[in-house]
Design a protein around this motif. Structure first.
Motif, mmCIF file in Angstrom:
data_model
loop_
_atom_site.group_PDB
_atom_site.id
_atom_site.type_symbol
_atom_site.label_atom_id
_atom_site.label_comp_id
_atom_site.label_asym_id
_atom_site.label_seq_id
_atom_site.Cartn_x
_atom_site.Cartn_y
_atom_site.Cartn_z
ATOM 1 N N UNK A 31 -28.191 -3.881 10.422
ATOM 2 C CA UNK A 31 -28.921 -2.436 10.550
ATOM 3 C C UNK A 31 -30.190 -2.429 11.035
ATOM 4 N N UNK A 32 -31.069 -3.488 10.818
ATOM 5 C CA UNK A 32 -32.165 -3.508 10.993
ATOM 6 C C UNK A 32 -32.452 -3.660 12.512
ATOM 7 N N UNK A 33 -31.605 -4.285 13.192
ATOM 8 C CA UNK A 33 -31.541 -4.684 14.533
ATOM 9 C C UNK A 33 -31.211 -3.286 15.491
ATOM 10 N N UNK A 34 -30.275 -2.698 14.699
ATOM 11 C CA UNK A 34 -29.918 -1.438 15.487
ATOM 12 C C UNK A 34 -31.093 -0.287 15.288
ATOM 13 N N UNK A 35 -31.763 -0.229 14.266
ATOM 14 C CA UNK A 35 -32.893 0.665 14.227
ATOM 15 C C UNK A 35 -34.068 0.327 15.272
ATOM 16 N N UNK A 36 -34.318 -1.043 15.206
ATOM 17 C CA UNK A 36 -35.296 -1.439 16.139
ATOM 18 C C UNK A 36 -34.851 -1.422 17.624
ATOM 19 N N UNK A 37 -33.716 -1.414 17.900
ATOM 20 C CA UNK A 37 -33.231 -0.981 19.229
ATOM 21 C C UNK A 37 -33.181 0.295 19.693
ATOM 22 N N UNK A 38 -32.946 1.253 18.551
ATOM 23 C CA UNK A 38 -33.228 2.836 18.798
ATOM 24 C C UNK A 38 -34.689 2.871 19.223
ATOM 25 N N UNK A 39 -35.685 2.521 18.454
ATOM 26 C CA UNK A 39 -37.140 2.983 18.714
ATOM 27 C C UNK A 39 -37.707 2.335 20.103
ATOM 28 N N UNK A 40 -37.010 0.923 20.176
ATOM 29 C CA UNK A 40 -37.408 0.268 21.444
ATOM 30 C C UNK A 40 -36.879 1.168 22.607
ATOM 31 N N UNK A 41 -35.779 1.718 22.360
ATOM 32 C CA UNK A 41 -35.449 2.582 23.583
ATOM 33 C C UNK A 41 -36.162 3.751 23.806
ATOM 34 N N UNK A 42 -36.743 4.306 22.605
ATOM 35 C CA UNK A 42 -37.641 5.366 22.749
ATOM 36 C C UNK A 42 -38.829 5.115 23.352
ATOM 37 N N UNK A 43 -39.348 3.863 23.251
ATOM 38 C CA UNK A 43 -40.878 3.418 23.819
ATOM 39 C C UNK A 43 -40.620 3.104 25.104
ATOM 40 N N UNK A 44 -39.484 2.679 25.479
ATOM 41 C CA UNK A 44 -39.271 2.275 26.800
ATOM 42 C C UNK A 44 -39.103 3.672 27.781
ATOM 43 N N UNK A 45 -38.347 4.482 27.059
ATOM 44 C CA UNK A 45 -38.131 5.888 27.817
ATOM 45 C C UNK A 45 -39.347 6.741 27.977
ATOM 46 N N UNK A 64 -33.996 -0.372 3.497
ATOM 47 C CA UNK A 64 -33.975 -1.464 2.307
ATOM 48 C C UNK A 64 -34.094 -0.764 0.978
ATOM 49 N N UNK A 65 -34.630 0.234 0.889
ATOM 50 C CA UNK A 65 -34.919 1.106 -0.503
ATOM 51 C C UNK A 65 -33.651 1.652 -0.660
ATOM 52 N N UNK A 66 -32.903 1.997 0.168
ATOM 53 C CA UNK A 66 -31.476 2.695 -0.194
ATOM 54 C C UNK A 66 -30.648 1.525 -0.803
ATOM 55 N N UNK A 67 -30.863 0.487 -0.375
ATOM 56 C CA UNK A 67 -29.987 -0.641 -0.590
ATOM 57 C C UNK A 67 -30.547 -1.711 -1.843
ATOM 58 N N UNK A 68 -31.664 -0.850 -2.231
ATOM 59 C CA UNK A 68 -32.320 -2.017 -3.249
ATOM 60 C C UNK A 68 -31.415 -2.480 -4.635
ATOM 61 N N UNK A 69 -30.410 -1.606 -5.116
ATOM 62 C CA UNK A 69 -29.718 -2.031 -6.114
ATOM 63 C C UNK A 69 -28.305 -2.557 -5.568
ATOM 64 N N UNK A 70 -28.123 -2.595 -4.257
ATOM 65 C CA UNK A 70 -26.873 -3.105 -3.857
ATOM 66 C C UNK A 70 -26.755 -4.458 -3.806
ATOM 67 N N UNK A 71 -26.036 -5.127 -4.812
ATOM 68 C CA UNK A 71 -25.749 -6.579 -4.902
ATOM 69 C C UNK A 71 -24.400 -7.136 -5.059
#
Length: 224
Positions: A25-39, A127-134
């Motif tokens: 999920x982290x990779x997807x989020x960074x890809x999204x904002x990387x696309x915004x930066x390049x655009x 990460x905070x949303x998944x804090x208690x997800x074990x």
């Protein structure tokens, strides 16, 4: 760019382990904002180069501007005669393209530092949303130690998220402190340029086509 080492440091800090994606999920989020930066880079640079291109071809299509240079300047030779006119014109056009490109990249570089940090904030939010997800933890926890293991796991995640949050704030604070004087100066200068060019458009009809896109590009730059 006399403080280029500090800017290089900002790029290097983006490669710190605290900012590295650790989940899909982290990779997807960074890809999204990387696309915004390049655009944003592509859009702003295209606007600048398109404006400069129109500026450069106007003297060749306007009869009233025959053999005029892009900038009024003194040369130790007659610039109205060929081939000296074309050589001088090409040199001015090259410098104009180069200056516009550098200016566009510097502006988008500053904003993209913040865009990347927006991506890091989204990662922290995830990460905070998944804090208690074990549920998907692969550790075999003995029943008597369940409560203690859960507490340790949550403590580790909270500490990690807190450190991530502090690094994001520190990075944003450092970028803001480094560029704030330049940003304020450029906004003030851009405002003067916009007002001046708009005033020229209302006075001289021949300048309208030259100044319209130039004015538009400056407005986009200020509001970027």
């Amino acid at each position: 760019m006399f403080r280029g080492n500090k800017i290089l440091e900002f790029f290097q800090r983006l490669h710190q382990p605290i900012f590295a994606p650790k989940q899909q999920e982290h990779h997807f989020l960074l890809k999204k904002y990387e696309f915004i930066a390049k655009a944003s880079n592509v859009v702003f640079l295209t606007m600048c180069l398109f404006t400069i291109t129109l500026w450069c071809i106007i003297p060749f299509v306007e009869k009233s501007q025959k053999n005029q240079l892009l900038y009024v300047a003194w040369y130790p030779y007659d610039t109205t005669k060929n081939p000296r006119y074309f050589i001088t014109y090409i040199s001015q056009a090259f410098l104009l393209y180069r200056t516009a490109s550098v200016n566009a990249m510097i502006d988008t570089m500053i904003t993209n530092f913040y865009v990347i940090m927006m991506g890091q904030i989204e990662i922290l939010k995830q990460d905070l949303k998944n804090l208690a997800d074990i549920v998907n933890q692969k550790e075999n926890i003995v029943n008597d130690c369940i409560e203690e293991s859960l507490e340790e796991l949550l403590n580790r995640r909270i500490i990690k998220s807190t450190e991530h949050y502090k690094e994001i704030l520190k990075y944003i604070h450092d970028v803001t402190n480094f560029f704030e004087v330049g940003i304020v100066t450029q906004v003030c200068a851009s405002t003067i340029v916009i007002c001046t060019s708009t005033y020229q458009m209302t006075l001289v009809s021949l300048l309208f086509r030259q100044m319209f896109l130039y004015n538009l590009a400056w407005n986009i730059q200020v509001r970027f």
